[in-house]
Motif scaffolding. Structure first.
Motif, PDB file in Angstrom:
ATOM      1  N   THR A  93       0.086  -9.528 -13.315  1.00 45.25           N
ATOM      2  CA  THR A  93       1.769  -9.399 -12.773  1.00 45.25           C
ATOM      3  C   THR A  93       1.612  -8.017 -11.815  1.00 45.25           C
ATOM      4  OG1 THR A  93       2.738 -10.082 -14.982  1.00 45.25           O
ATOM      5  CG2 THR A  93       3.876  -8.711 -13.332  1.00 45.25           C
ATOM      6  N   ILE A  94       1.076  -7.033 -11.873  1.00 42.11           N
ATOM      7  CA  ILE A  94       1.006  -5.964 -11.260  1.00 42.11           C
ATOM      8  C   ILE A  94       0.285  -6.349  -9.973  1.00 42.11           C
ATOM      9  CG2 ILE A  94       0.028  -3.576 -10.977  1.00 42.11           C
ATOM     10  CD1 ILE A  94       0.522  -3.056 -14.148  1.00 42.11           C
ATOM     11  N   ILE A  95      -0.758  -7.150  -9.927  1.00 41.40           N
ATOM     12  CA  ILE A  95      -1.362  -7.315  -8.621  1.00 41.40           C
ATOM     13  C   ILE A  95      -0.427  -8.538  -7.948  1.00 41.40           C
ATOM     14  CG2 ILE A  95      -3.153  -9.049  -7.682  1.00 41.40           C
ATOM     15  CD1 ILE A  95      -4.831  -7.623 -10.058  1.00 41.40           C
ATOM     16  N   PRO A 155      -9.124   9.667  -6.304  1.00 43.83           N
ATOM     17  CA  PRO A 155      -8.888   8.837  -7.516  1.00 43.83           C
ATOM     18  C   PRO A 155     -10.266   8.078  -7.803  1.00 43.83           C
ATOM     19  CG  PRO A 155      -8.163   7.786  -5.416  1.00 43.83           C
ATOM     20  CD  PRO A 155      -8.551   9.004  -5.008  1.00 43.83           C
ATOM     21  N   PRO A 156     -10.308   7.395  -8.741  1.00 37.92           N
ATOM     22  CA  PRO A 156     -11.675   6.478  -9.115  1.00 37.92           C
ATOM     23  C   PRO A 156     -11.958   5.587  -7.935  1.00 37.92           C
ATOM     24  CG  PRO A 156     -10.149   6.127 -10.862  1.00 37.92           C
ATOM     25  CD  PRO A 156      -9.346   6.819  -9.793  1.00 37.92           C
ATOM     26  N   GLN A 157     -13.207   5.650  -7.643  1.00 39.51           N
ATOM     27  CA  GLN A 157     -13.628   4.755  -6.387  1.00 39.51           C
ATOM     28  C   GLN A 157     -14.389   3.557  -6.287  1.00 39.51           C
ATOM     29  OE1 GLN A 157     -13.907   6.609  -2.899  1.00 39.51           O
ATOM     30  NE2 GLN A 157     -12.038   7.413  -4.210  1.00 39.51           N
ATOM     31  N   SER A 158     -14.808   3.097  -7.378  1.00 37.02           N
ATOM     32  CA  SER A 158     -15.305   1.817  -7.536  1.00 37.02           C
ATOM     33  C   SER A 158     -14.436   0.723  -8.093  1.00 37.02           C
ATOM     34  CB  SER A 158     -16.780   1.790  -8.322  1.00 37.02           C
ATOM     35  OG  SER A 158     -16.598   1.878  -9.875  1.00 37.02           O
ATOM     36  N   PRO A 166      -4.789   1.962  -7.765  1.00 37.04           N
ATOM     37  CA  PRO A 166      -5.795   0.866  -7.682  1.00 37.04           C
ATOM     38  C   PRO A 166      -5.621   0.100  -6.491  1.00 37.04           C
ATOM     39  CG  PRO A 166      -3.733   0.381  -8.974  1.00 37.04           C
ATOM     40  CD  PRO A 166      -3.585   1.885  -8.703  1.00 37.04           C
ATOM     41  N   PHE A 167      -4.474   0.303  -5.622  1.00 35.57           N
ATOM     42  CA  PHE A 167      -4.448  -0.514  -4.458  1.00 35.57           C
ATOM     43  C   PHE A 167      -4.757   0.409  -3.108  1.00 35.57           C
ATOM     44  CE2 PHE A 167      -1.563  -2.380  -7.548  1.00 35.57           C
ATOM     45  CZ  PHE A 167      -2.236  -3.780  -7.674  1.00 35.57           C
ATOM     46  N   SER A 168      -4.925  -0.549  -2.004  1.00 36.56           N
ATOM     47  CA  SER A 168      -5.075   0.208  -0.818  1.00 36.56           C
ATOM     48  C   SER A 168      -3.817   0.784  -0.210  1.00 36.56           C
ATOM     49  CB  SER A 168      -5.796  -0.734   0.261  1.00 36.56           C
ATOM     50  OG  SER A 168      -4.706  -1.941   0.444  1.00 36.56           O
ATOM     51  N   LEU A 171       4.754  -7.387  -2.357  1.00 39.86           N
ATOM     52  CA  LEU A 171       5.271  -5.806  -1.721  1.00 39.86           C
ATOM     53  C   LEU A 171       4.495  -5.785  -0.501  1.00 39.86           C
ATOM     54  CD1 LEU A 171       6.790  -3.263  -1.561  1.00 39.86           C
ATOM     55  CD2 LEU A 171       4.531  -2.308  -2.724  1.00 39.86           C
ATOM     56  N   LYS A 172       3.167  -6.280  -0.130  1.00 38.40           N
ATOM     57  CA  LYS A 172       2.537  -6.084   1.237  1.00 38.40           C
ATOM     58  C   LYS A 172       2.259  -7.027   1.782  1.00 38.40           C
ATOM     59  CE  LYS A 172       1.580  -2.610   2.274  1.00 38.40           C
ATOM     60  NZ  LYS A 172       2.406  -1.777   3.099  1.00 38.40           N
ATOM     61  N   ARG A 173       2.525  -8.485   1.185  1.00 39.90           N
ATOM     62  CA  ARG A 173       2.628  -9.634   1.827  1.00 39.90           C
ATOM     63  C   ARG A 173       0.903 -10.036   2.208  1.00 39.90           C
ATOM     64  NH1 ARG A 173       7.214 -11.911   1.880  1.00 39.90           N
ATOM     65  NH2 ARG A 173       9.153 -10.518   1.948  1.00 39.90           N
ATOM     66  N   THR A 174       0.318  -9.874   1.126  1.00 39.59           N
ATOM     67  CA  THR A 174      -1.140  -9.895   1.429  1.00 39.59           C
ATOM     68  C   THR A 174      -1.855 -10.692   0.227  1.00 39.59           C
ATOM     69  OG1 THR A 174      -3.147  -8.523   1.558  1.00 39.59           O
ATOM     70  CG2 THR A 174      -1.592  -7.566  -0.079  1.00 39.59           C
ATOM     71  N   ASP A 175      -3.097 -10.872   0.075  1.00 39.63           N
ATOM     72  CA  ASP A 175      -3.851 -11.535  -0.825  1.00 39.63           C
ATOM     73  C   ASP A 175      -4.659 -10.639  -1.540  1.00 39.63           C
ATOM     74  OD1 ASP A 175      -5.698 -11.707   1.212  1.00 39.63           O
ATOM     75  OD2 ASP A 175      -6.055 -13.900   0.969  1.00 39.63           O
ATOM     76  N   GLU A 176      -4.820  -9.315  -0.874  1.00 41.10           N
ATOM     77  CA  GLU A 176      -5.536  -8.370  -1.666  1.00 41.10           C
ATOM     78  C   GLU A 176      -5.191  -8.202  -3.071  1.00 41.10           C
ATOM     79  OE1 GLU A 176      -5.897  -4.320   0.215  1.00 41.10           O
ATOM     80  OE2 GLU A 176      -5.355  -5.316   2.359  1.00 41.10           O
ATOM     81  N   GLU A 177      -6.668  -7.661  -3.928  1.00 37.86           N
ATOM     82  CA  GLU A 177      -6.233  -7.169  -5.335  1.00 37.86           C
ATOM     83  C   GLU A 177      -6.739  -5.691  -5.208  1.00 37.86           C
ATOM     84  OE1 GLU A 177      -8.091  -9.963  -7.803  1.00 37.86           O
ATOM     85  OE2 GLU A 177      -6.835 -11.925  -6.842  1.00 37.86           O
ATOM     86  N   PHE A 178      -7.144  -5.378  -6.378  1.00 44.23           N
ATOM     87  CA  PHE A 178      -7.303  -4.079  -6.693  1.00 44.23           C
ATOM     88  C   PHE A 178      -8.477  -3.595  -5.422  1.00 44.23           C
ATOM     89  CE2 PHE A 178      -6.663  -4.478 -11.310  1.00 44.23           C
ATOM     90  CZ  PHE A 178      -5.565  -4.102 -11.381  1.00 44.23           C
ATOM     91  N   ARG A 179      -8.506  -2.372  -5.310  1.00 43.74           N
ATOM     92  CA  ARG A 179      -9.472  -1.777  -4.203  1.00 43.74           C
ATOM     93  C   ARG A 179     -10.879  -2.061  -4.497  1.00 43.74           C
ATOM     94  NH1 ARG A 179      -9.941   3.433  -4.588  1.00 43.74           N
ATOM     95  NH2 ARG A 179      -8.514   3.928  -6.388  1.00 43.74           N
ATOM     96  N   ALA A 180     -11.764  -2.510  -3.424  1.00 50.97           N
ATOM     97  CA  ALA A 180     -13.084  -2.784  -3.593  1.00 50.97           C
ATOM     98  C   ALA A 180     -13.974  -1.992  -2.759  1.00 50.97           C
ATOM     99  CB  ALA A 180     -13.184  -4.429  -3.238  1.00 50.97           C
ATOM    100  N   THR A 181     -13.216  -1.059  -1.813  1.00 50.73           N
ATOM    101  CA  THR A 181     -14.051  -0.272  -0.985  1.00 50.73           C
ATOM    102  C   THR A 181     -13.990   1.024  -1.191  1.00 50.73           C
ATOM    103  OG1 THR A 181     -13.813  -1.993   0.800  1.00 50.73           O
ATOM    104  CG2 THR A 181     -14.433   0.016   1.491  1.00 50.73           C
TER     105      THR A 181
END
Length: 363
Positions: free
Chosen positions: A117-119, A152-155, A196-198, A125-135
């Motif tokens: 749900t958070i994703i 914050p946590p990186q990986s 968790p998000f970009s 909100l951002k009108r994107t298909d991104e999920e949690f940060r991967a970079t």
């Protein structure tokens, strides 16, 4: 790769959290929140509150991220999403849509507030298909000086692991006997620290706050105007977030959040009381008007959509476009709404309601 500067704690974190000072603040916050919940139930159509107040929350929450728009731009963006309008207003409207998305998901999952749900809220909100940060490479810096504040946590693996634990803490009430408002403050801090998000983490974190209050039954619908307090006390918000990371200073953070709950509950209550009085006045005058056919659906439309249009009235009243246009022109002639034109489109503004929003936001 950047090295994390803070080890996120297990939830709940160790140590005494509900100190005597926190307990006193909790009593006050619960009293104001309970009054808000009770008064909100007196509005016959809850969609009126969700639609109107969620836009006010969206505006305030976005201002924290320096996304600033006017009431007029904001409501016009909600009328003509595909038409002209400032990028800021459209982004604020997307926040409103993300909040609605989260609330609908909460109802479908029997009160579970999940990572999925958070994703989904982030994607709306951002009108994107991104999920949690991967970079890797994300770091938070001081806006004024550019100095590094927090890494914050990186990986991706770390982020998923932390979010899985946070999801469990949000939804498993057996993990802690902490007061729900204390728990909400812990959830918010942990989410902002996971980052968790970009982009959009602050706004998603503030949506999680109000959804959590509905999950635990402290509110029936997500209407607590919490971001307004943060906007007014923005420096303290960021300072206290970091003080927990630097010094494990939970009490000042908890007191800040509890004060935010108390103050914004009172302010939201003022908005609701103002809306109730205004609706009662409109109802009386509409019924007494010789040429306007009163209905509860008509009244609800004028307050659910402070800026309304023919198509909205068609749907809400189940009438033809011609009839809806006639009703709105009659309402404008009688002074209930103001008629405006944007391109080929007409829209109608409930000016006293907008003035109420402005008056309360300035207090």
């Amino acid at each position: 790769m950047l090295k994390a500067t803070y080890q996120l704690p297990a939830l709940p974190p160790p140590g005494e959290l509900e100190t005597p000072t926190v307990l006193r603040a909790l009593k006050n916050a619960h009293r104001h929140l309970a009054e808000l919940k009770g008064r909100a139930a007196s509005i016959p159509n809850q969609a009126i509150l969700i639609n109107s107040l969620s836009l006010q929350e969206a505006k305030a929450s976005s201002e924290i991220e320096n996304i600033v728009t006017t009431q007029d731009e904001l409501f016009q963006a909600s009328l003509f999403l595909d038409g002209p309008g400032s990028p800021a207003a459209k982004e604020v409207a997307s926040y409103r849509d993300a909040l609605h998305c989260g609330f609908e998901s909460l109802k479908k999952t029997s009160g579970l507030l999940t990572s999925n749900t958070i994703i989904e809220m982030f994607q709306v909100l951002k009108r994107t298909d991104e999920e949690f940060r991967a970079t890797p490479g994300t770091a938070l810096k001081n806006e004024a000086t550019g100095a590094l504040v927090y890494v914050p946590p990186q990986s991706w693996d770390e982020i998923v692991a932390h979010m899985t634990e946070l999801e469990r803490f949000i939804n498993d009430d057996s993990l802690s006997d902490l007061d729900p408002l204390v728990k909400m403050a812990l959830i918010h801090h942990q989410f902002e620290s996971i980052h968790p998000f970009s982009d959009g983490n602050g706004r998603i974190g503030r949506i999680i706050n109000v959804l959590y209050l509905t999950r635990v039954g402290l509110l029936e619908i997500p209407i607590l105007y919490l971001s307004r307090y943060v906007t007014t006390h923005k420096a303290d918000y960021y300072r206290l977030l970091q003080t927990v990371r630097d010094d494990d200073a939970w009490e000042p953070w908890l007191l800040y959040i509890l004060q935010a709950v108390s103050e914004t509950s009172r302010q939201t209550l003022e908005l609701i009381e103002g809306m109730r009085a205004l609706m009662a006045d409109y109802k009386q005058r509409l019924r007494a008007h010789p040429s306007i056919r009163y209905s509860q659906d008509l009244l609800n439309n004028l307050f659910r959509h402070p800026y309304t249009r023919i198509e909205f009235l068609q749907v809400d009243l189940g009438v033809t476009r011609q009839t809806a246009a006639k009703y709105l022109d009659q309402l404008a002639e009688a002074g209930f709404v103001e008629k405006h034109q944007q391109g080929r489109n007409n829209y109608y503004v409930n000016t006293p309601l907008i003035e109420l929003f402005m008056r309360v936001s300035d207090t």
